[in-house]
Design an enzyme around this catalytic site. Structure first.
Site, PDB file in Angstrom:
ATOM      1  N   CYS A   1      56.194  66.470  53.133  1.00 28.06           N
ATOM      2  CA  CYS A   1      54.779  66.784  53.370  1.00 28.06           C
ATOM      3  C   CYS A   1      53.871  67.354  54.717  1.00 28.06           C
ATOM      4  CB  CYS A   1      54.464  66.510  51.988  1.00 28.06           C
ATOM      5  SG  CYS A   1      52.358  65.178  52.603  1.00 28.06           S
TER       6      CYS A   1
ATOM      7  N   ARG B   1      56.909  61.306  52.500  1.00 26.34           N
ATOM      8  CA  ARG B   1      55.761  60.717  51.720  1.00 26.34           C
ATOM      9  C   ARG B   1      56.899  60.490  50.287  1.00 26.34           C
ATOM     10  NH1 ARG B   1      50.872  64.714  48.945  1.00 26.34           N
ATOM     11  NH2 ARG B   1      50.839  62.717  48.302  1.00 26.34           N
TER      12      ARG B   1
ATOM     13  N   ARG C   1      44.540  75.600  45.950  1.00 23.62           N
ATOM     14  CA  ARG C   1      45.143  74.428  45.563  1.00 23.62           C
ATOM     15  C   ARG C   1      44.501  73.713  45.106  1.00 23.62           C
ATOM     16  NH1 ARG C   1      50.164  71.456  48.123  1.00 23.62           N
ATOM     17  NH2 ARG C   1      50.633  70.996  46.332  1.00 23.62           N
TER      18      ARG C   1
ATOM     19  N   LYS D   1      41.559  68.019  39.665  1.00 26.32           N
ATOM     20  CA  LYS D   1      42.923  68.120  39.546  1.00 26.32           C
ATOM     21  C   LYS D   1      42.993  66.785  39.496  1.00 26.32           C
ATOM     22  CE  LYS D   1      44.354  68.440  44.009  1.00 26.32           C
ATOM     23  NZ  LYS D   1      45.574  67.893  44.584  1.00 26.32           N
ATOM     24  N   ASN D   2      43.219  66.140  41.059  1.00 25.50           N
ATOM     25  CA  ASN D   2      44.277  65.192  40.417  1.00 25.50           C
ATOM     26  C   ASN D   2      44.383  64.545  39.420  1.00 25.50           C
ATOM     27  OD1 ASN D   2      45.556  65.529  42.600  1.00 25.50           O
ATOM     28  ND2 ASN D   2      44.253  63.708  43.737  1.00 25.50           N
TER      29      ASN D   2
ATOM     30  N   ASP E   1      41.639  61.276  50.554  1.00 20.90           N
ATOM     31  CA  ASP E   1      41.545  62.728  50.989  1.00 20.90           C
ATOM     32  C   ASP E   1      40.059  62.866  51.227  1.00 20.90           C
ATOM     33  OD1 ASP E   1      43.484  62.975  49.092  1.00 20.90           O
ATOM     34  OD2 ASP E   1      42.955  62.462  47.710  1.00 20.90           O
TER      35      ASP E   1
HETATM   36  N1  EPU Z   1      54.751  55.352  48.544  1.00 17.30           N
HETATM   37  C1  EPU Z   1      55.403  54.818  49.214  1.00 17.30           C
HETATM   38  N2  EPU Z   1      56.437  55.309  47.654  1.00 17.30           N
HETATM   39  C2  EPU Z   1      56.189  55.968  47.238  1.00 17.30           C
HETATM   40  C3  EPU Z   1      54.827  56.693  46.519  1.00 17.30           C
HETATM   41  C4  EPU Z   1      54.321  56.263  47.485  1.00 17.30           C
HETATM   42  O1  EPU Z   1      55.848  54.288  50.079  1.00 17.30           O
HETATM   43  O2  EPU Z   1      57.014  55.565  46.355  1.00 17.30           O
HETATM   44  C5  EPU Z   1      53.426  55.418  49.590  1.00 17.30           C
HETATM   45  C6  EPU Z   1      52.824  56.605  50.498  1.00 17.30           C
HETATM   46  O3  EPU Z   1      53.160  57.577  51.198  1.00 17.30           O
HETATM   47  C7  EPU Z   1      51.029  56.631  50.830  1.00 17.30           C
HETATM   48  C8  EPU Z   1      50.452  55.325  49.515  1.00 17.30           C
HETATM   49  O4  EPU Z   1      52.015  55.109  49.146  1.00 17.30           O
HETATM   50  O5  EPU Z   1      51.071  55.992  52.067  1.00 17.30           O
HETATM   51  C9  EPU Z   1      49.599  55.691  48.654  1.00 17.30           C
HETATM   52  O6  EPU Z   1      50.423  57.157  48.075  1.00 17.30           O
HETATM   53  P1  EPU Z   1      50.385  57.541  46.403  1.00 17.30           P
HETATM   54  O7  EPU Z   1      51.503  57.259  45.672  1.00 17.30           O
HETATM   55  O8  EPU Z   1      48.922  56.817  46.066  1.00 17.30           O
HETATM   56  O9  EPU Z   1      50.418  59.022  46.803  1.00 17.30           O
HETATM   57  P2  EPU Z   1      50.267  59.912  45.630  1.00 17.30           P
HETATM   58  O10 EPU Z   1      50.206  59.215  43.778  1.00 17.30           O
HETATM   59  O11 EPU Z   1      51.178  60.833  45.945  1.00 17.30           O
HETATM   60  C10 EPU Z   1      47.493  61.592  45.412  1.00 17.30           C
HETATM   61  C11 EPU Z   1      47.112  61.892  45.041  1.00 17.30           C
HETATM   62  C12 EPU Z   1      46.588  61.926  46.886  1.00 17.30           C
HETATM   63  C13 EPU Z   1      46.352  61.237  47.215  1.00 17.30           C
HETATM   64  C14 EPU Z   1      47.119  59.930  47.056  1.00 17.30           C
HETATM   65  C15 EPU Z   1      45.974  58.961  47.826  1.00 17.30           C
HETATM   66  C16 EPU Z   1      47.684  63.489  43.013  1.00 17.30           C
HETATM   67  C17 EPU Z   1      48.415  64.497  42.550  1.00 17.30           C
HETATM   68  N3  EPU Z   1      47.495  63.406  44.636  1.00 17.30           N
HETATM   69  O12 EPU Z   1      49.406  61.162  45.789  1.00 17.30           O
HETATM   70  O13 EPU Z   1      46.121  63.577  46.884  1.00 17.30           O
HETATM   71  O14 EPU Z   1      45.818  61.769  48.405  1.00 17.30           O
HETATM   72  O15 EPU Z   1      47.072  59.849  45.483  1.00 17.30           O
HETATM   73  O16 EPU Z   1      45.347  58.643  47.404  1.00 17.30           O
HETATM   74  O17 EPU Z   1      47.120  62.330  42.159  1.00 17.30           O
HETATM   75  C18 EPU Z   1      45.084  65.613  47.787  1.00 17.30           C
HETATM   76  O18 EPU Z   1      44.641  65.858  46.454  1.00 17.30           O
HETATM   77  O19 EPU Z   1      44.734  65.894  48.833  1.00 17.30           O
HETATM   78  C19 EPU Z   1      46.038  64.444  47.845  1.00 17.30           C
HETATM   79  C20 EPU Z   1      47.018  64.668  48.745  1.00 17.30           C
END
Ligand code: EPU
Length: 421
Positions: free
Chosen positions: A116, A121, A397, A22-23, A305
């Site tokens: 969220c 986030r 989802r 998915k991701n 995850d």
């Molecule tokens: N963060 C910041 N600022 C930002 C972006 C992220 O502080 O601008 C922080 C977040 O709060 C978190 C960390 O950085 O503490 C990592 O977040 P990341 O940006 O890597 O997460 P994401 O890209 O929003 C993806 C997956 C999530 C998964 C995370 C971590 C997708 C669509 N989502 O989210 O997947 O938990 O990486 O591996 O790729 C799930 O599938 O259940 C899910 C939530």
């Protein structure tokens, strides 16, 4: 509204195939906005987040067809650069359209995602990256407005190796003028695949698989086809389903190296793992789970995850374990629900301290987010009696008809329509 009714205690047996990630698809799909023409993404899972992304892309003018996990996306008639609140509030990954739209059209208007289910986030790193590439960013009525005549290559350093911000910066940099260097980038398999897909379109990204990515901007990208990687989190969830029920199952369509950190922990907990042909076999028939600590971290560390699912597994382990989430400090909505099933978990800051119990007992529990829901299903499979998991729209989802996969393995689980909420 649907719920799962699970009569626990059944052993699982047989082979099941893992769906596409998915991701990974959620990053590949917006990447097609960078070219004009017909793209194809094979092995796309049929899950609601993918349908949400299809709707968002349609809103931008992308025509799509989706059959047998093959997703066709025609990006030749983009008519809008606006990602409305109604889509973004449903799914934060919607913010992935920011980089490609800004880079190709010089303008993007994307609703700010709110909080969220498990806390804030932020998307500050996405916005900082766009600014580094020369975009002007403003916030108006809940929307991010990003403008640039032409993005310019820049040095971007992420304080946190964010998956989403790395993906967005990468996509934006492909069509920027000059060279971009991203340091401390995410190296999740989903990001590596995004790089490969962009390169197949004509992008020039080097350093793939390392934390330093160099992107030499090009004038144009071209439509392409790609086969998506298997979903490492679905695979991990199914493996824990077998481990928690003391079963032996085999997983097909799996990339074992994407799951190393989880497999090591599973072996430490006492299960046997072996590779047979192209399948991974987990055998927990004669093992009793040992309590094993985990702490989540970025890839190749233990994935956040999988944190909720591991917590469910440890509820029935032999002594005390600690599960710490260092990525999302508040991602523990499953803990009170697992305790309703008889688990003994105490939450201390961002750690769940789990005292293994002899058995869980079925009860009604409520899904609160995708992975929390998965953990409740796992606990329900192992619990005595009947567990009802409400609000499984969270689960839908990201897991493709998981009840059918589990039923094919011998679980007693059914989806029932309900008015309960
Ligand atoms: N963060 C910041 N600022 C930002 C972006 C992220 O502080 O601008 C922080 C977040 O709060 C978190 C960390 O950085 O503490 C990592 O977040 P990341 O940006 O890597 O997460 P994401 O890209 O929003 C993806 C997956 C999530 C998964 C995370 C971590 C997708 C669509 N989502 O989210 O997947 O938990 O990486 O591996 O790729 C799930 O599938 O259940 C899910 C939530």
């Amino acid at each position: 509204m649907d719920k799962f009714v699970i009569r626990g205690g059944k052993k699982l047996k047989g082979t099941v195939s893992v769906s596409g990630a998915k991701n990974a698809s959620l990053a590949l799909m917006p990447a097609t906005l960078l070219n004009s023409g017909l793209n194809r993404i094979d092995n796309t899972p049929e899950v609601n987040d993918i349908f949400t992304m299809i709707k968002l892309l349609k809103q931008l003018g992308v025509e799509s067809e989706f059959h047998n996990h093959s997703l066709l996306l025609n990006t030749s008639k983009i008519t809008s650069q606006v990602a409305p609140y109604e889509h973004v509030k449903k799914m934060r990954a919607s913010v992935y359209v920011l980089g490609p739209l800004l880079s190709r059209f010089g303008y993007a208007k994307v609703s700010m995602p709110g909080g969220c289910a498990w806390g804030p986030r932020p998307i500050n790193l996405h916005l900082e990256a766009m600014k580094r590439l020369g975009a002007e960013i403003s916030l108006e009525e809940g929307y991010i407005i990003a403008r640039a005549n032409k993005l310019k290559g820049a040095k971007i350093h992420f304080d946190i190796p964010s998956v989403g911000a790395t993906g967005n910066a990468l996509m934006a940099a492909t069509l920027a003028k000059g060279t971009t260097l991203i340091t401390n980038s995410a190296i999740e398999p989903e990001i590596n695949q995004l790089c490969d897909y962009l390169n197949s379109m004509g992008a020039r990204i080097s350093g793939i698989g390392t934390t330093t990515l160099e992107i030499e901007g090009v004038d144009e990208l071209f439509p392409k086809q790609i086969k998506n990687i298997p979903d490492r989190i679905e695979a991990g969830t199914l493996l824990i389903a077998a481990a928690i029920t003391h079963s032996k199952i085999s997983l097909a369509n799996i990339e074992v190296q994407h799951l190393d950190s989880v497999l090591i922990k599973l072996e430490e907990s006492g299960v046997k793992l072996l590779q047979e042909n192209d399948c991974l076999v987990l055998d927990a028939e004669n093992s009793s789970a040992k309590s094993i600590d985990v702490s989540t971290s970025v890839y190749p560390g233990f994935p956040t995850d999988m944190q909720a699912q591991w917590t469910a597994y440890m509820t029935l382990a032999d002594s005390i374990s600690t599960v710490t989430d260092t990525i999302y400090l508040d991602r523990f909505n499953h803990v009170p629900e697992l305790n309703r099933l008889g688990a003994n978990i105490e939450l201390i800051n961002n750690s769940a301290v789990i005292k293994g119990v002899k058995k869980l007992k079925g009860a009604k529990v409520m899904s609160t987010d995708l992975r929390a829901s998965a953990s409740l299903v796992l606990a329900g499979l192992a619990a005595e009696g009947t567990t009802e998991v409400l609000r499984i729209y969270h689960l839908d989802r990201g897991y493709q008809r998981i009840e059918e996969k589990l039923r094919a393995l011998g679980a007693d689980i059914e989806r029932v329509a309900t008015t309960e909420f």
